[in-house]
Motif scaffolding. Structure first.
Motif, short mmCIF file in Angstrom:
data_model
loop_
_atom_site.label_atom_id
_atom_site.label_comp_id
_atom_site.label_asym_id
_atom_site.label_seq_id
_atom_site.Cartn_x
_atom_site.Cartn_y
_atom_site.Cartn_z
N LEU A 8 11.07 22.32 19.91
CA LEU A 8 11.54 22.72 18.64
C LEU A 8 10.61 24.02 18.21
N LEU A 9 9.51 24.01 18.71
CA LEU A 9 8.62 25.14 18.53
C LEU A 9 9.07 26.22 19.30
N ALA A 10 9.18 26.12 20.43
CA ALA A 10 9.57 27.11 21.42
C ALA A 10 11.12 27.82 21.08
N GLU A 11 11.81 26.96 20.30
CA GLU A 11 13.08 27.33 19.94
C GLU A 11 12.92 28.36 18.87
N ALA A 12 12.13 27.88 17.91
CA ALA A 12 11.61 28.64 16.74
C ALA A 12 11.18 29.96 16.93
N THR A 13 10.51 30.24 18.28
CA THR A 13 10.12 31.43 18.56
C THR A 13 11.15 32.77 18.62
N SER A 14 12.45 32.33 18.79
CA SER A 14 13.26 33.21 18.92
C SER A 14 14.41 33.51 17.92
N GLY A 15 13.93 32.90 16.63
CA GLY A 15 14.78 32.87 15.43
C GLY A 15 14.93 34.49 15.06
N ASP A 16 15.61 34.47 13.78
CA ASP A 16 15.99 35.95 13.32
C ASP A 16 14.91 36.51 12.55
N ASP A 17 13.93 35.55 12.02
CA ASP A 17 12.73 35.92 11.05
C ASP A 17 11.57 36.22 11.99
N PRO A 18 11.07 37.29 12.42
CA PRO A 18 9.79 37.44 13.09
C PRO A 18 8.51 36.78 12.52
N ILE A 19 8.51 36.67 11.21
CA ILE A 19 7.34 35.96 10.70
C ILE A 19 7.37 34.66 10.98
N VAL A 20 8.52 33.90 10.86
CA VAL A 20 8.55 32.65 11.13
C VAL A 20 8.47 32.34 12.80
N SER A 21 8.91 33.11 13.55
CA SER A 21 8.84 33.23 14.83
C SER A 21 7.22 33.25 15.36
N LEU A 22 6.43 34.17 14.55
CA LEU A 22 5.14 34.35 14.84
C LEU A 22 4.53 33.15 14.49
N GLY A 23 4.58 32.58 13.69
CA GLY A 23 4.14 31.32 13.11
C GLY A 23 4.31 30.14 14.27
N ALA A 24 5.60 29.95 14.71
CA ALA A 24 5.77 29.11 15.61
C ALA A 24 4.97 29.27 16.77
N THR A 25 4.88 30.52 17.30
CA THR A 25 4.27 31.02 18.41
C THR A 25 2.68 30.57 18.35
N VAL A 26 2.11 30.74 17.21
CA VAL A 26 0.81 30.25 17.18
C VAL A 26 0.67 28.65 17.29
N GLU A 27 1.42 28.04 16.81
CA GLU A 27 1.55 26.75 16.90
C GLU A 27 1.87 26.16 18.18
N LEU A 28 2.52 26.80 19.01
CA LEU A 28 2.98 26.56 20.21
C LEU A 28 1.93 26.81 21.21
N ARG A 29 1.20 27.97 20.88
CA ARG A 29 -0.02 28.17 21.59
C ARG A 29 -1.09 27.30 21.51
N ARG A 30 -1.29 26.75 20.18
CA ARG A 30 -2.41 25.83 20.00
C ARG A 30 -1.94 24.23 20.96
N GLU A 31 -0.73 24.11 20.56
CA GLU A 31 -0.29 22.87 21.39
C GLU A 31 -0.56 22.85 22.77
N LEU A 32 -0.14 24.13 23.54
CA LEU A 32 -0.15 24.17 24.91
C LEU A 32 -1.66 24.20 25.45
#
Length: 78
Positions: A8-32
């Protein structure tokens, strides 16, 4: 975090809102990063060498040892 949460986080990184995508990217990086640490600990507990772990990660033995070797659970020597 479960695999479906990572998906879900990976999918959220390609959303329309770059701010939401950036937040998801940060969370995904932490989890990885957390997952990588868990897997390195598991590999060391099972007796895998730093050299083998480094090869799996595509980095040098020195780099993996520098990143994870200072932690108490990783004190085993090769």
């Amino acid at each position: 975090m479960k695999a479906d949460s990572v998906t879900l986080l990976a999918e959220a990184t390609s959303g329309d809102d770059p701010i939401v995508s950036l937040g998801a990217t940060v969370e995904l990086r932490r989890e990885l990063e957390r997952l990588e640490a868990v897997l390195v600990r598991r590999a060391r507990t099972q007796g895998r060498t730093w050299t083998r772990i480094a090869a799996a990660l595509g980095i040098s033995k020195q780099a993996v040892h520098r990143k994870y070797g200072g932690r108490g659970l990783f004190r085993n020597q090769e």
